[in-house]
Design a protein around this motif. Structure first.
Motif, short mmCIF file in Angstrom:
data_model
loop_
_atom_site.label_atom_id
_atom_site.label_comp_id
_atom_site.label_asym_id
_atom_site.label_seq_id
_atom_site.Cartn_x
_atom_site.Cartn_y
_atom_site.Cartn_z
N SER A 176 0.72 -1.23 -0.15
CA SER A 176 -0.13 -0.02 0.05
C SER A 176 0.83 1.42 -0.09
O SER A 176 0.23 2.32 -0.24
N THR A 178 3.41 4.27 -1.26
CA THR A 178 3.14 5.03 -2.52
C THR A 178 4.62 5.69 -2.89
O THR A 178 4.81 5.96 -4.05
N ARG A 188 8.17 -3.54 -2.07
CA ARG A 188 6.88 -3.93 -2.89
C ARG A 188 7.18 -4.85 -3.83
O ARG A 188 6.34 -6.03 -3.91
N PRO A 217 -7.21 -4.60 -5.04
CA PRO A 217 -6.90 -3.19 -5.18
C PRO A 217 -5.47 -2.70 -5.18
O PRO A 217 -5.14 -1.86 -5.87
N LEU A 218 -4.76 -3.37 -4.19
CA LEU A 218 -3.28 -3.10 -3.92
C LEU A 218 -2.54 -3.57 -5.27
O LEU A 218 -1.61 -2.85 -5.87
N LYS A 221 -3.56 -1.12 -8.19
CA LYS A 221 -2.85 0.17 -8.03
C LYS A 221 -1.05 0.19 -8.30
O LYS A 221 -0.68 1.04 -9.12
N ASP A 224 -0.89 0.17 -12.03
CA ASP A 224 -1.05 1.61 -12.58
C ASP A 224 0.29 2.34 -12.33
O ASP A 224 0.76 3.16 -13.15
N ILE A 225 0.94 2.31 -10.98
CA ILE A 225 1.79 3.40 -10.67
C ILE A 225 3.17 2.87 -10.38
O ILE A 225 3.83 3.80 -9.83
N LYS A 231 5.47 -3.81 -11.92
CA LYS A 231 4.02 -3.78 -12.88
C LYS A 231 4.08 -5.23 -13.46
O LYS A 231 3.06 -5.62 -13.63
N THR A 260 -12.92 -0.26 -13.85
CA THR A 260 -11.76 0.20 -13.37
C THR A 260 -10.45 -0.82 -13.89
O THR A 260 -9.36 -0.36 -13.95
N ILE A 264 -7.17 0.79 -16.03
CA ILE A 264 -5.94 0.33 -15.50
C ILE A 264 -4.93 -0.26 -16.47
O ILE A 264 -3.86 0.17 -16.83
#
Length: 336
Positions: A176, A178, A188, A217-218, A221, A224-225, A231, A260, A264
């Motif tokens: 989680s 960023t 991560r 969701p994690l 995310k 995406d980023i 990725k 969603t 993404i």
């Protein structure tokens, strides 16, 4: 100074475990003995791993001297985890040697107190996540613990036990984060490695766990980023989740959730226009092909899938990678 009772118990139980680690024939007399260069060996009669038959380069239990010496080193490193002074170095060495014994994950899981130490190492850095205060040495230490957890997640004897103990949820705070600093990205990536080791074997119970614990969701995310490597691993995990019927139904059963996910995936494709990645392109395309099995998803993808997949944006990747070219053709046919 007198040795603590906890460490005495650890030594007593881990000695028995080391005998198993150094003498794989006890549980798998043919396959394991062949792995250690002694295909004709039978089950051990319980001899210690350190007894060496002079002149034969073999320990008395049939394990080559070099392998027995390596097992002794691994055992000593596991014992040193109980020392606050030596723990950091022991974690680094165990992580560095993690490919040298296929049963190290089993040994770590069953060794008295070792898993608790790994959990402590992971939890100890939670306060450094927000506000960001993590240094590279502290991150490296935690990543070494996570690398050992990945061994446990990979081994067929311990994989489901790790899952049933809800251990993967200890990694969610790392996922989680960023911050794009290297120390956080390493956390991560290594955490995703543990989860990737669990999902790669296509087990429905494993996929159900990650769907139920709100991992998606994690994962999305990070797709995406995250950095390119993050990725790649996150998209691989997502692909494994939707290949399972339960994961696929979870993603496609709710229109907003499905939208969603498609947004993404399109974002990931758009981000690769500047710096294409063949591995990531293939993973994303496989995800789109699987989602196209759902009529609603297929309809939305006909209008919304990135044109970059259809035009010459990734012409170089298409020219160099035959497997990717086939995937793109398969997707175009599904959407036709």
């Amino acid at each position: 100074m007198a040795q603590s009772k906890g460490l005495e118990a650890a030594n007593y139980q881990n000695q028995a475990l080391y005998a198993r680690l150094g003498n794989p024939q006890a549980n798998a007399p043919v396959a394991a003995a062949a792995m250690y260069g002694n295909p004709g060996a039978g089950a051990s009669s319980g001899q210690g791993a350190g007894n060496i038959a002079v002149g034969h380069n073999m320990a008395s239990n049939g394990v080559p001297v070099a392998a027995a010496g390596e097992n002794e080193t691994l055992y000593q490193l596991m014992v040193e985890l109980f020392s606050a002074t030596n723990r950091e170095q022991a974690l680094a060495e165990l992580s560095r040697r993690r490919d040298q014994n296929p049963d190290l994950g089993v040994a770590l899981w069953n060794a008295y107190g070792v898993m608790t130490i790994l959990y402590q190492e992971i939890i100890a850095i939670y306060p450094l996540l927000n506000p960001p205060a993590l240094t590279m040495p502290v991150s490296n230490r935690a990543c070494n613990s996570l690398a050992l957890l990945q061994l446990v997640a990979t081994h067929e004897q311990t994989r489901m036990q790790l899952l049933k103990a809800n251990v993967p949820q200890l990694l969610y705070p790392f996922l989680s984060t960023t911050s794009k600093a290297k120390q956080y990205d390493n956390l991560r990536l290594t955490s995703l490695g543990v989860i990737g080791a669990l999902v790669k074997y296509d087990n429905h119970e494993v996929i159900s766990f990650f769907v139920a614990t709100e991992f998606l969701p994690l994962c999305l995310k990070i797709m995406d980023i995250g950095s390119e490597l993050c990725k790649v691993v996150a998209t691989f995990i997502f692909q494994k989740i939707i290949l399972d019927d339960g994961g696929f139904n979870y993603v496609t059963s709710h229109p907003k959730r499905l939208h969603t996910v498609l947004v993404i995936l399109n974002n990931v494709i758009t981000q690769m226009v500047v710096a294409p990645s063949g591995r990531l392109l293939k993973s994303v395309t496989k995800c789109l092909i699987r989602l196209a099995d759902n009529p609603k998803a297929c309809e939305e993808m006909r209008e919304g899938v990135s044109e970059n997949l259809r035009d010459s944006t990734f012409a170089q990747v298409l020219a160099e990678d035959v497997s990717y070219r086939r995937l793109v053709y398969q997707l175009i046919i599904k959407l036709a």
